[in-house]
Write a protein that holds these residues in place. Structure first.
Motif, PDB file in Angstrom:
ATOM      1  N   GLY A 145      40.151  83.671  10.449  1.00 20.31           N
ATOM      2  CA  GLY A 145      39.170  84.114   9.303  1.00 20.31           C
ATOM      3  C   GLY A 145      38.568  83.091   8.913  1.00 20.31           C
ATOM      4  O   GLY A 145      37.961  82.322   9.404  1.00 20.31           O
ATOM      5  N   VAL A 146      38.145  82.969   7.728  1.00 15.35           N
ATOM      6  CA  VAL A 146      37.202  82.097   6.946  1.00 15.35           C
ATOM      7  C   VAL A 146      38.037  81.310   5.962  1.00 15.35           C
ATOM      8  O   VAL A 146      39.049  81.464   5.344  1.00 15.35           O
ATOM      9  N   GLU A 147      37.102  80.364   5.431  1.00 14.94           N
ATOM     10  CA  GLU A 147      37.576  79.701   3.962  1.00 14.94           C
ATOM     11  C   GLU A 147      36.364  79.421   3.155  1.00 14.94           C
ATOM     12  O   GLU A 147      35.038  79.592   3.622  1.00 14.94           O
ATOM     13  N   GLY A 148      36.847  79.915   1.774  1.00 17.88           N
ATOM     14  CA  GLY A 148      35.564  79.939   0.838  1.00 17.88           C
ATOM     15  C   GLY A 148      36.025  80.193  -0.284  1.00 17.88           C
ATOM     16  O   GLY A 148      37.342  80.337  -0.625  1.00 17.88           O
ATOM     17  N   ASP A 195      41.795  79.979   2.114  1.00 18.78           N
ATOM     18  CA  ASP A 195      41.611  79.651   3.590  1.00 18.78           C
ATOM     19  C   ASP A 195      42.468  80.434   4.557  1.00 18.78           C
ATOM     20  O   ASP A 195      43.774  80.282   4.479  1.00 18.78           O
ATOM     21  N   TYR A 196      41.858  81.242   5.282  1.00 20.64           N
ATOM     22  CA  TYR A 196      42.488  82.211   6.181  1.00 20.64           C
ATOM     23  C   TYR A 196      41.900  81.820   7.653  1.00 20.64           C
ATOM     24  O   TYR A 196      42.191  82.521   8.833  1.00 20.64           O
ATOM     25  N   ARG A 197      41.456  80.407   7.978  1.00 21.91           N
ATOM     26  CA  ARG A 197      41.089  80.165   9.207  1.00 21.91           C
ATOM     27  C   ARG A 197      42.251  80.122  10.488  1.00 21.91           C
ATOM     28  O   ARG A 197      41.677  80.229  11.546  1.00 21.91           O
ATOM     29  N   SER A 203      37.119  93.018   7.431  1.00 15.80           N
ATOM     30  CA  SER A 203      38.082  92.711   8.698  1.00 15.80           C
ATOM     31  C   SER A 203      39.202  93.582   8.547  1.00 15.80           C
ATOM     32  O   SER A 203      39.719  94.075   9.585  1.00 15.80           O
ATOM     33  N   TRP A 213      35.115  89.177   2.982  1.00 15.41           N
ATOM     34  CA  TRP A 213      35.699  89.037   4.648  1.00 15.41           C
ATOM     35  C   TRP A 213      36.777  89.792   4.916  1.00 15.41           C
ATOM     36  O   TRP A 213      37.003  90.324   5.901  1.00 15.41           O
ATOM     37  N   ALA A 238      33.871  85.347  -1.574  1.00 19.92           N
ATOM     38  CA  ALA A 238      33.513  85.446  -0.292  1.00 19.92           C
ATOM     39  C   ALA A 238      34.683  85.844   0.696  1.00 19.92           C
ATOM     40  O   ALA A 238      34.467  86.656   1.371  1.00 19.92           O
ATOM     41  N   VAL A 239      35.812  85.183   0.347  1.00 19.12           N
ATOM     42  CA  VAL A 239      36.867  85.722   1.221  1.00 19.12           C
ATOM     43  C   VAL A 239      37.319  87.105   0.891  1.00 19.12           C
ATOM     44  O   VAL A 239      37.837  87.796   1.825  1.00 19.12           O
ATOM     45  N   ARG A 280      39.987  79.387  -4.397  1.00 24.47           N
ATOM     46  CA  ARG A 280      39.474  79.234  -2.960  1.00 24.47           C
ATOM     47  C   ARG A 280      40.516  79.904  -2.080  1.00 24.47           C
ATOM     48  O   ARG A 280      41.615  79.723  -2.428  1.00 24.47           O
TER      49      ARG A 280
END
Length: 167
Positions: free
Chosen positions: A58-61, A52-54, A73, A69, A65-66, A50
């Motif tokens: 960004g997103v976490e996943g 995490d770029y929150r 981006s 993204w 999936a990342v 996984r």
């Protein structure tokens, strides 16, 4: 004084090899992001890995999936250069851990930008920095990322400056 005990030398050599492998994995991560090689990016992670770029908006996943993204981006920033420094490596010390897990904390600075006229390089439009926390696990095929957490600490965005106020 050099320790000449055969077992200790083997353990020390294994630790040096692991440190080099972990350092190489962090470098491969940065290169995959900079080159936009999202297949290579996904391949650096364990199947359940996984990211995490929150903190950077960004997103976490899952790594897949990342990667999707990131590809979307970063499309507006074809020029990227992630500089990852001050790497601090710690091997797992949990009970029954044989050194098959590790954590790397590293600082990063990332200038990103578009291209100038006729594809020429241009000054960065975005400059950010922060700290990454990498969790790694040793697998039969070598060290892999299990988790990456990006903590952006600062950001500078260049663009048109406001006109000076005239009284």
């Amino acid at each position: 004084m050099v320790n000449t005990e055969p077992m200790t030398q083997r353990v020390e050599l294994a630790t040096v090899r692991d440190r080099l492998a972990l350092d190489g994995l962090v470098t491969e991560y940065a290169v995959a992001v900079d080159d936009g090689d999202w297949e290579a990016y996904r391949g650096l992670f364990t199947p359940d890995g996984r990211a995490d770029y929150r903190s950077a908006g960004g997103v976490e996943g899952s790594a897949g999936a990342v990667a999707g993204w990131l590809a979307k981006s970063f499309a507006e920033f074809p020029v990227r250069q992630h500089l990852i420094v001050n790497r601090r490596i710690r091997f797992g010390l949990l009970e029954q851990d044989r050194g098959d897990t590790a954590r790397v904390r590293a600082d990063y600075m990332s200038p990103m930008g578009g291209t100038g006229p006729e594809g020429a390089s241009a000054a960065p439009d975005l400059l950010s920095g922060g700290r990454c926390a990498f969790s790694m696990v040793r697998r039969d095929d070598g060290w892999r990322l299990n988790e990456v957490v990006v903590r952006e600490m600062w950001r500078r965005v260049d663009g048109p400056r406001a006109a000076p106020v005239v009284n």
